[in-house]
Scaffold this active site. Structure first.
Site, short mmCIF file in Angstrom:
data_model
loop_
_atom_site.label_atom_id
_atom_site.label_comp_id
_atom_site.label_asym_id
_atom_site.label_seq_id
_atom_site.Cartn_x
_atom_site.Cartn_y
_atom_site.Cartn_z
N CYS A 132 -17.39 -0.87 13.23
CA CYS A 132 -16.86 -0.40 11.95
C CYS A 132 -17.40 -1.26 10.82
O CYS A 132 -17.70 -2.44 11.01
CB CYS A 132 -15.33 -0.47 11.96
SG CYS A 132 -14.60 0.32 10.51
N CYS B 47 -6.07 7.65 26.82
CA CYS B 47 -5.43 7.73 25.49
C CYS B 47 -6.19 6.80 24.54
O CYS B 47 -6.68 5.75 24.95
CB CYS B 47 -3.98 7.28 25.62
SG CYS B 47 -3.12 7.09 24.04
N ASP B 48 -6.22 7.18 23.28
CA ASP B 48 -6.86 6.36 22.26
C ASP B 48 -6.21 4.98 22.16
O ASP B 48 -6.86 3.99 21.83
CB ASP B 48 -6.75 7.10 20.92
CG ASP B 48 -7.38 6.33 19.79
OD1 ASP B 48 -8.45 5.75 20.00
OD2 ASP B 48 -6.81 6.31 18.68
#
Ligand code: SF4
Length: 304
Positions: A21, A286-287
């Site tokens: 990011c 799952c995230d």
């Protein structure tokens, strides 16, 4: 292909740049997931993109398929990657099938080219913003520790100018949890958001980002405080904004109360139909559980 035991549809959040990011939000649990892949290049290949697109479409037993892009920050893949993604969706789409793209971004890299593309291809954008300047900038900073509010405001302006459909994604943390009404009014009036999500920060105090350990960071919110935040917003919303502004938490709570499927995992009787896929095709259940004990397999070895 769907089998008798597979659900008619499921959801996958794809992270084409993995945990990479261009921001370093202090409460971000996902940045630490970079450690899962010490030799990773954190860039989804075109071959994998094509495999995934084909498998995902084939595995869905419903006429509407949503591709969800997330991160890390997906704009770091560059616009051409998503042009290719749309091209492949068109190639593999079944007759009559509707394909939707949902794209979550911090907005930093958005410009006219991105927004024009989003508009033309009907992308639904989720823009992360935590409220007015002081509240937003408390934790949402870049790698140099610099505030990001101005850059996100610029992104919101561009999205509006290009008539891109967008939601706002607001993390509710220790910084803004006592400012529910202020945050809501800001999103409604300044950002002109008509679809809002309020996501509580529950951040484990560990170095892995995994869901382990019993201690939370001070940036996290307690259930009662999060509830008060939502009540303050609800009291304003129910008096003047019903039918104009959609707050995800109110919609899903209403659906559950009315006996319908709420569509949000924490309101469902069971979860497990919203998975996360890393840049290399590794699939997790799952995230919030991208960690070794929730690893399901790699889609290039075990197709969806
Ligand atoms: S923008 Fe999102 S992925 Fe990036 S650091 Fe912030 S919370 Fe994490």
């Amino acid at each position: 292909m769907p089998t008798l035991s597979s659900p008619p549809a499921f959801h996958v959040m794809v992270k084409p740049r993995g945990a990479i990011c261009n921001l370093a939000c202090q409460y971000c649990f996902y940045l630490k997931k970079e450690q899962l892949y010490p030799d990773g290049n954190f860039r989804m290949s075109e071959d994998l993109l094509e495999d995934y697109t084909r498998q995902y479409i084939e595995a869905q037993g419903v006429p509407e398929v949503t591709f969800a892009w997330q991160g890390g920050e997906p704009t770091l893949m560059g616009l051409d990657f998503f042009r290719k993604a749309v091209e492949l969706q068109e190639k593999y789409r079944l007759p009559g099938m509707k394909v939707i793209n949902a794209f979550q971004t911090n907005g930093i890299l958005l410009d006219a080219a991105w927004c024009g593309f989003f508009h033309d291809k009907g992308f639904l954008i989720g823009l992360s913003i935590d409220g007015p300047r002081g509240l937003h900038d408390t934790y949402r900073v870049d790698h140099g520790g610099q505030p990001t509010f101005e850059r996100v405001m610029r992104a919101a302006r561009l999205l509006r100018e290009h008539r891109v459909e967008f939601n706002t994604l607001t993390c509710v943390s220790a910084a803004n949890v006592t400012h529910g009404l202020e945050v809501y009014a800001f999103l409604r009036d300044e950002i002109q958001s008509r679809y809002m999500q309020f996501i509580p920060i529950i951040e484990r105090n560990n170095s892995t980002g995994f869901q382990t350990g019993i201690y939370l960071t001070q940036r996290s919110v307690a259930g009662g405080h999060y509830g008060r935040f939502l009540i303050d917003i609800f009291d304003e919303w129910v008096r003047r904004d019903v039918g104009q502004v959609y707050v995800q938490m109110f919609d899903v709570a209403l659906a559950a109360w009315a006996g319908q499927r709420p569509g949000l995992c924490v309101f469902e009787e069971t979860c497990g139909q919203a998975m996360a896929m890393e840049f290399n095709g590794d699939l997790y259940s799952c995230d919030h559980y991208v960690q070794p004990d929730c690893f399901l397999g790699n889609i290039q070895q075990t197709p969806l």
